[in-house]
Design an enzyme around this catalytic site. Structure first.
Site, PDB file in Angstrom:
ATOM      1  N   HIS A   1      -2.278   8.148   6.728  1.00 56.46           N
ATOM      2  CA  HIS A   1      -2.611   6.937   6.094  1.00 56.46           C
ATOM      3  C   HIS A   1      -3.989   6.501   6.332  1.00 56.46           C
ATOM      4  O   HIS A   1      -4.659   5.898   5.603  1.00 56.46           O
ATOM      5  CB  HIS A   1      -1.574   5.762   6.422  1.00 56.46           C
ATOM      6  CG  HIS A   1      -1.514   4.627   5.586  1.00 56.46           C
ATOM      7  ND1 HIS A   1      -1.572   4.418   4.231  1.00 56.46           N
ATOM      8  CD2 HIS A   1      -1.857   3.290   5.977  1.00 56.46           C
ATOM      9  CE1 HIS A   1      -1.801   3.175   3.952  1.00 56.46           C
ATOM     10  NE2 HIS A   1      -2.027   2.480   4.869  1.00 56.46           N
TER      11      HIS A   1
ATOM     12  N   LYS B   1      -9.182   8.694   2.793  1.00 53.92           N
ATOM     13  CA  LYS B   1      -9.842   7.444   2.782  1.00 53.92           C
ATOM     14  C   LYS B   1     -11.134   7.222   3.162  1.00 53.92           C
ATOM     15  O   LYS B   1     -12.081   6.468   2.788  1.00 53.92           O
ATOM     16  CB  LYS B   1      -9.006   6.326   3.613  1.00 53.92           C
ATOM     17  CG  LYS B   1      -7.621   6.163   2.768  1.00 53.92           C
ATOM     18  CD  LYS B   1      -6.804   4.674   3.538  1.00 53.92           C
ATOM     19  CE  LYS B   1      -5.293   4.456   2.606  1.00 53.92           C
ATOM     20  NZ  LYS B   1      -4.690   5.646   2.939  1.00 53.92           N
TER      21      LYS B   1
ATOM     22  N   CYS C   1       0.808  -1.158  -0.079  1.00 54.48           N
ATOM     23  CA  CYS C   1       0.020   0.020  -0.084  1.00 54.48           C
ATOM     24  C   CYS C   1       0.810   1.328   0.031  1.00 54.48           C
ATOM     25  O   CYS C   1       0.346   2.445   0.091  1.00 54.48           O
ATOM     26  CB  CYS C   1      -1.002  -0.265   1.044  1.00 54.48           C
ATOM     27  SG  CYS C   1      -2.250  -1.404   1.257  1.00 54.48           S
TER      28      CYS C   1
ATOM     29  N   GLU D   1      -0.741   4.857  14.374  1.00 52.13           N
ATOM     30  CA  GLU D   1      -0.436   5.922  13.275  1.00 52.13           C
ATOM     31  C   GLU D   1      -0.647   7.309  14.223  1.00 52.13           C
ATOM     32  O   GLU D   1       0.383   8.220  14.168  1.00 52.13           O
ATOM     33  CB  GLU D   1      -1.102   6.237  12.158  1.00 52.13           C
ATOM     34  CG  GLU D   1      -0.728   7.401  11.387  1.00 52.13           C
ATOM     35  CD  GLU D   1      -1.371   7.491  10.003  1.00 52.13           C
ATOM     36  OE1 GLU D   1      -0.775   8.253   9.143  1.00 52.13           O
ATOM     37  OE2 GLU D   1      -2.332   6.524   9.891  1.00 52.13           O
TER      38      GLU D   1
ATOM     39  N   PHE E   1       1.433  -3.561   3.912  1.00 57.76           N
ATOM     40  CA  PHE E   1       1.676  -5.020   4.466  1.00 57.76           C
ATOM     41  C   PHE E   1       3.137  -5.217   3.940  1.00 57.76           C
ATOM     42  O   PHE E   1       3.864  -4.682   3.171  1.00 57.76           O
ATOM     43  CB  PHE E   1       0.699  -6.073   3.621  1.00 57.76           C
ATOM     44  CG  PHE E   1      -0.204  -6.074   3.802  1.00 57.76           C
ATOM     45  CD1 PHE E   1      -1.063  -5.278   5.137  1.00 57.76           C
ATOM     46  CD2 PHE E   1      -1.509  -6.728   3.350  1.00 57.76           C
ATOM     47  CE1 PHE E   1      -2.288  -5.378   5.717  1.00 57.76           C
ATOM     48  CE2 PHE E   1      -2.856  -6.888   3.800  1.00 57.76           C
ATOM     49  CZ  PHE E   1      -3.254  -6.274   4.697  1.00 57.76           C
TER      50      PHE E   1
ATOM     51  N   HIS F   1      -9.723   2.711   0.387  1.00 61.81           N
ATOM     52  CA  HIS F   1      -8.315   2.214   0.189  1.00 61.81           C
ATOM     53  C   HIS F   1      -7.787   1.755  -0.916  1.00 61.81           C
ATOM     54  O   HIS F   1      -8.404   0.562  -1.332  1.00 61.81           O
ATOM     55  CB  HIS F   1      -7.915   1.438   1.306  1.00 61.81           C
ATOM     56  CG  HIS F   1      -6.533   1.301   1.512  1.00 61.81           C
ATOM     57  ND1 HIS F   1      -5.472   1.727   0.725  1.00 61.81           N
ATOM     58  CD2 HIS F   1      -5.813   0.394   2.832  1.00 61.81           C
ATOM     59  CE1 HIS F   1      -4.136   1.371   1.222  1.00 61.81           C
ATOM     60  NE2 HIS F   1      -4.532   0.629   2.493  1.00 61.81           N
TER      61      HIS F   1
END
Length: 407
Positions: free
Chosen positions: A302, A331, A162, A313, A395, A336
């Protein structure tokens, strides 16, 4: 020799909020989720996603070109064309050997994989397209953008899950700073709102299961968040050395001031619980940009709308930026888009700097009491932003932070 300043001279955007920079930006500022049920996902445990507004890629690319490209490549080529026009660059007028392409993609050509797999299973090998392999390669979007634009410099694909689109921008910056290229077409693309990919993410427990109310499903930093909503998108940034952009009479939208990249080396899908890799990436981006934490006025987080990621985060942002800059996650509106999201959010961060506007976080009704951030909600905030960060994590423990500033 000091490193040259890198300008963002053009943008191209295809997002669920709109096709084209102006439409996408207006939709993001409006702060309304684009998530909706999707007919191809009917009958699955998660049957909704964030899709692009209806349009026919053949209207832009021509029928023959559109036919031989997976949707992810179609979107990348269209976004690149938008970005070049925005930058005032004419491919026929440049030295193509000095132009590079770097495109990130996290999953790849899932539409083609699934369609051709069904053909093989249902009808046999003779019904499988002879174009299958050229369509599905991870480097295909970059190669097709190069083909469409006559860019004959390095043509590269980045794969950091991502964070792939953000990594593409880092690599592009390095190609310009080392003077291997004079222009780099950089960004990310992803179009994997397909049954197999949605099922895999649902089985992993990553997706929101709010099928009764898709528009309320993506809610970054909210106490009731239960997973992310898959989206599709493409974003391209045209990067040049600022001296070259200004020299040809074009005003940059923003400057890419610094980059930070790290890896957690902790877990295949879970971030380090103390956010060590994220912190290191943020500190690296600030140092690279020669900025102090207090210089940052906005962070495009993010902010996936997952329990653990948002918590980690938020903790990291409070640790690295204790002065509490404005924070939002787009998002909530766009979902996403995996490998494209880092480039999409970089482009939106550039627009925030340019227009002195911070997009709201959609569906943030009740902030998680354990998250102490200066979150922008409900409506866009008018605020001059001299410097901002765009965070992207993926990931595999990939962390990429981009620092932008005013030209």
């Amino acid at each position: 020799m000091s490193r040259p300043a890198i300008a963002v001279s053009g943008l191209g955007l295809l997002t669920p909020a709109g096709i084209g920079v102006d439409a996408a930006w207006a939709g993001v500022l409006d702060g309304k989720s684009t998530a909706a049920t999707s007919e191809p996902l009917a009958g699955l445990p998660v049957d909704f996603c964030c899709s692009l507004p209806p349009f026919d890629p053949a209207d832009v690319l021509g029928r023959r070109t559109a036919h031989r490209l997976d949707r992810s490549s179609q979107l990348a080529v269209i976004a690149a064309g938008q970005a070049l026009r925005d930058a005032g660059l004419e491919p026929g007028a440049w030295d193509g050997a000095r132009v590079g392409v770097v495109i990130g993609c996290g999953v790849g050509a899932s539409h083609t994989w699934e369609t051709q797999g069904r053909r093989l299973h249902e009808f046999g090998p003779r019904r499988v397209s002879p174009l299958l392999l050229p369509m599905i390669g991870p480097s295909t979007p970059a190669g097709e953008v190069a083909l469409a634009t006559g860019a004959r410099g390095p043509s590269l694909a980045t794969g950091t899950a991502c964070a792939s689109g953000a990594t593409a921008i880092v690599v592009a910056r390095d190609l310009l700073a080392s003077r291997q290229c004079d222009v780099v077409i950089a960004g990310g693309t992803e179009a994997c709102n397909t049954p197999l990919i949605v099922t895999g993410l649902a089985q992993l427990g990553a997706l929101s299961a709010r099928c009764d109310d898709p528009a309320a499903a993506s809610r970054p930093f909210d106490a009731a968040r239960d997973g992310f909503v898959l989206g599709e998108a493409a974003a391209i940034l045209i990067l040049e050395r600022a001296e070259d952009t200004i020299g040809r009479g074009h005003r940059p939208r923003a400057v890419l001031a610094g980059c930070g990249s790290t890896t957690d080396a902790y877990h295949p899908t879970t971030p380090h619980p103390e956010g060590r890799g994220i912190q290191a990436a943020m500190h690296s981006a600030l140092a690279d940009a020669e900025l102090d934490g207090g210089d940052i006025g906005y962070v495009n987080a993010h902010g996936t709308s997952t329990r653990l990621n948002d918590t980690v985060e938020a903790h990291t942002l409070r640790t690295v930026l204790p002065h509490g800059p404005a924070v939002s996650s787009t998002k909530g509106v766009l979902g996403h888009s995996l490998g494209a999201t880092g480039a999409v959010e970089a482009a939106l961060t550039v627009l925030s700097i340019q227009h002195s506007l911070i997009p709201p976080t959609a569906n943030l009704e009740n902030p998680d009491p354990g998250i102490d951030l200066n979150l922008v909600t409900k409506t866009a905030a008018e605020q001059r932003v001299a410097a901002a960060l765009s965070n992207s994590f993926g990931f595999g423990g990939h962390n990429v932070v981009l620092a932008f500033r005013t030209p």
